[in-house]
Design a protein around this motif. Sequence first.
Motif, PDB file in Angstrom:
ATOM      1  N   GLU A 145       7.050  -5.440  55.462  1.00  0.00           N
ATOM      2  CA  GLU A 145       8.268  -6.221  55.701  1.00  0.00           C
ATOM      3  C   GLU A 145       9.254  -6.120  54.547  1.00  0.00           C
ATOM      4  O   GLU A 145      10.451  -6.330  54.733  1.00  0.00           O
ATOM      5  CB  GLU A 145       7.934  -7.696  55.951  1.00  0.00           C
ATOM      6  CG  GLU A 145       7.298  -7.981  57.286  1.00  0.00           C
ATOM      7  CD  GLU A 145       5.772  -7.905  57.257  1.00  0.00           C
ATOM      8  OE1 GLU A 145       5.153  -8.306  58.251  1.00  0.00           O
ATOM      9  OE2 GLU A 145       5.191  -7.440  56.253  1.00  0.00           O
TER      10      GLU A 145
ATOM     11  N   ALA B 197      12.392  -2.480  54.100  1.00  0.00           N
ATOM     12  CA  ALA B 197      13.800  -2.422  54.504  1.00  0.00           C
ATOM     13  C   ALA B 197      14.589  -3.420  53.670  1.00  0.00           C
ATOM     14  O   ALA B 197      14.083  -4.476  53.295  1.00  0.00           O
ATOM     15  CB  ALA B 197      13.947  -2.738  55.987  1.00  0.00           C
ATOM     16  N   LYS B 198      15.811  -3.067  53.359  1.00  0.00           N
ATOM     17  CA  LYS B 198      16.708  -3.964  52.633  1.00  0.00           C
ATOM     18  C   LYS B 198      17.836  -4.361  53.576  1.00  0.00           C
ATOM     19  O   LYS B 198      18.711  -3.555  53.876  1.00  0.00           O
ATOM     20  CB  LYS B 198      17.276  -3.278  51.379  1.00  0.00           C
ATOM     21  CG  LYS B 198      16.209  -2.824  50.403  1.00  0.00           C
ATOM     22  CD  LYS B 198      15.377  -3.978  49.883  1.00  0.00           C
ATOM     23  CE  LYS B 198      14.299  -3.474  48.947  1.00  0.00           C
ATOM     24  NZ  LYS B 198      13.129  -4.313  48.912  1.00  0.00           N
ATOM     25  N   GLY B 199      17.761  -5.588  54.087  1.00  0.00           N
ATOM     26  CA  GLY B 199      18.745  -6.016  55.075  1.00  0.00           C
ATOM     27  C   GLY B 199      18.595  -5.187  56.330  1.00  0.00           C
ATOM     28  O   GLY B 199      17.506  -5.056  56.883  1.00  0.00           O
ATOM     29  N   ASN B 200      19.683  -4.578  56.760  1.00  0.00           N
ATOM     30  CA  ASN B 200      19.657  -3.718  57.944  1.00  0.00           C
ATOM     31  C   ASN B 200      19.371  -2.259  57.610  1.00  0.00           C
ATOM     32  O   ASN B 200      19.363  -1.408  58.491  1.00  0.00           O
ATOM     33  CB  ASN B 200      20.991  -3.810  58.699  1.00  0.00           C
ATOM     34  CG  ASN B 200      21.170  -5.155  59.356  1.00  0.00           C
ATOM     35  OD1 ASN B 200      20.205  -5.801  59.742  1.00  0.00           O
ATOM     36  ND2 ASN B 200      22.416  -5.598  59.464  1.00  0.00           N
ATOM     37  N   ASP B 201      19.187  -1.964  56.312  1.00  0.00           N
ATOM     38  CA  ASP B 201      18.959  -0.588  55.879  1.00  0.00           C
ATOM     39  C   ASP B 201      17.464  -0.291  55.798  1.00  0.00           C
ATOM     40  O   ASP B 201      16.755  -0.862  54.971  1.00  0.00           O
ATOM     41  CB  ASP B 201      19.598  -0.343  54.510  1.00  0.00           C
ATOM     42  CG  ASP B 201      21.110  -0.472  54.539  1.00  0.00           C
ATOM     43  OD1 ASP B 201      21.716  -0.143  55.581  1.00  0.00           O
ATOM     44  OD2 ASP B 201      21.680  -0.901  53.518  1.00  0.00           O
ATOM     45  N   LEU B 202      17.015   0.609  56.658  1.00  0.00           N
ATOM     46  CA  LEU B 202      15.617   1.014  56.617  1.00  0.00           C
ATOM     47  C   LEU B 202      15.345   1.818  55.356  1.00  0.00           C
ATOM     48  O   LEU B 202      16.227   2.516  54.840  1.00  0.00           O
ATOM     49  CB  LEU B 202      15.271   1.864  57.839  1.00  0.00           C
ATOM     50  CG  LEU B 202      15.315   1.178  59.199  1.00  0.00           C
ATOM     51  CD1 LEU B 202      15.015   2.181  60.308  1.00  0.00           C
ATOM     52  CD2 LEU B 202      14.344   0.019  59.242  1.00  0.00           C
TER      53      LEU B 202
ATOM     54  N   GLN C 202      10.806   4.841  56.519  1.00  0.00           N
ATOM     55  CA  GLN C 202      10.909   4.272  57.862  1.00  0.00           C
ATOM     56  C   GLN C 202      11.834   5.122  58.738  1.00  0.00           C
ATOM     57  O   GLN C 202      11.509   5.411  59.893  1.00  0.00           O
ATOM     58  CB  GLN C 202      11.406   2.826  57.790  1.00  0.00           C
ATOM     59  CG  GLN C 202      10.403   1.889  57.143  1.00  0.00           C
ATOM     60  CD  GLN C 202      10.995   0.526  56.847  1.00  0.00           C
ATOM     61  OE1 GLN C 202      12.069   0.416  56.250  1.00  0.00           O
ATOM     62  NE2 GLN C 202      10.296  -0.525  57.267  1.00  0.00           N
ATOM     63  N   ARG C 203      12.970   5.520  58.179  1.00  0.00           N
ATOM     64  CA  ARG C 203      13.900   6.355  58.946  1.00  0.00           C
ATOM     65  C   ARG C 203      13.275   7.693  59.310  1.00  0.00           C
ATOM     66  O   ARG C 203      13.401   8.162  60.443  1.00  0.00           O
ATOM     67  CB  ARG C 203      15.191   6.578  58.159  1.00  0.00           C
ATOM     68  CG  ARG C 203      16.154   5.424  58.239  1.00  0.00           C
ATOM     69  CD  ARG C 203      17.533   5.714  57.676  1.00  0.00           C
ATOM     70  NE  ARG C 203      17.530   5.924  56.221  1.00  0.00           N
ATOM     71  CZ  ARG C 203      17.457   7.109  55.608  1.00  0.00           C
ATOM     72  NH1 ARG C 203      17.430   8.218  56.302  1.00  0.00           N
ATOM     73  NH2 ARG C 203      17.451   7.197  54.302  1.00  0.00           N
TER      74      ARG C 203
END
Length: 158
Positions: free
Chosen positions: A78, A81-86, A90-91
Amino acid sequence: MSRIHVTTTVNGDAVEFLADPRDSLLDCLRDQLNLTGSKEGCGTGDCGACSVTVDGTLVCSCLVLGVEAEGKRIETVEGMAKGNDLHPLQRKFIEHAALQCGFCTPGILVAAKALLAENPDPSESEIRFWLAGNLCRCTGYDKIIHAVQDAAAEMRGA
């Protein structure tokens, strides 16, 4: 049996919880802190689905007692990711279709992140060796390996 007060840092946030002395760190993360990304696959440290880092060391959270988290720095999937940035890993797992059912994926992502923190330019054999403790029944490991290699290159700026 009395519960023990634990103060720790999880994914950069100071947290407190009460743990039964027999509770695993995995149980505390899931049941006390509602961090359900880490999964219990085997309960014996053989599958890696519950992988987290404790003070930067990769561990199977099913084998660590929750009370041992006192004063430690815990990182789970969890926190990637930082905010909405994977996170790049993860990407790249998405781009390379390096997952199917997703049960093992959080543990593999945490393990791969720990690898890249220690070795930002691992060879294929080093990646395979590092991830050997993470079992996946759905995918072939090739897509996972390629995703880690691609993320490593991106993180190095290559």
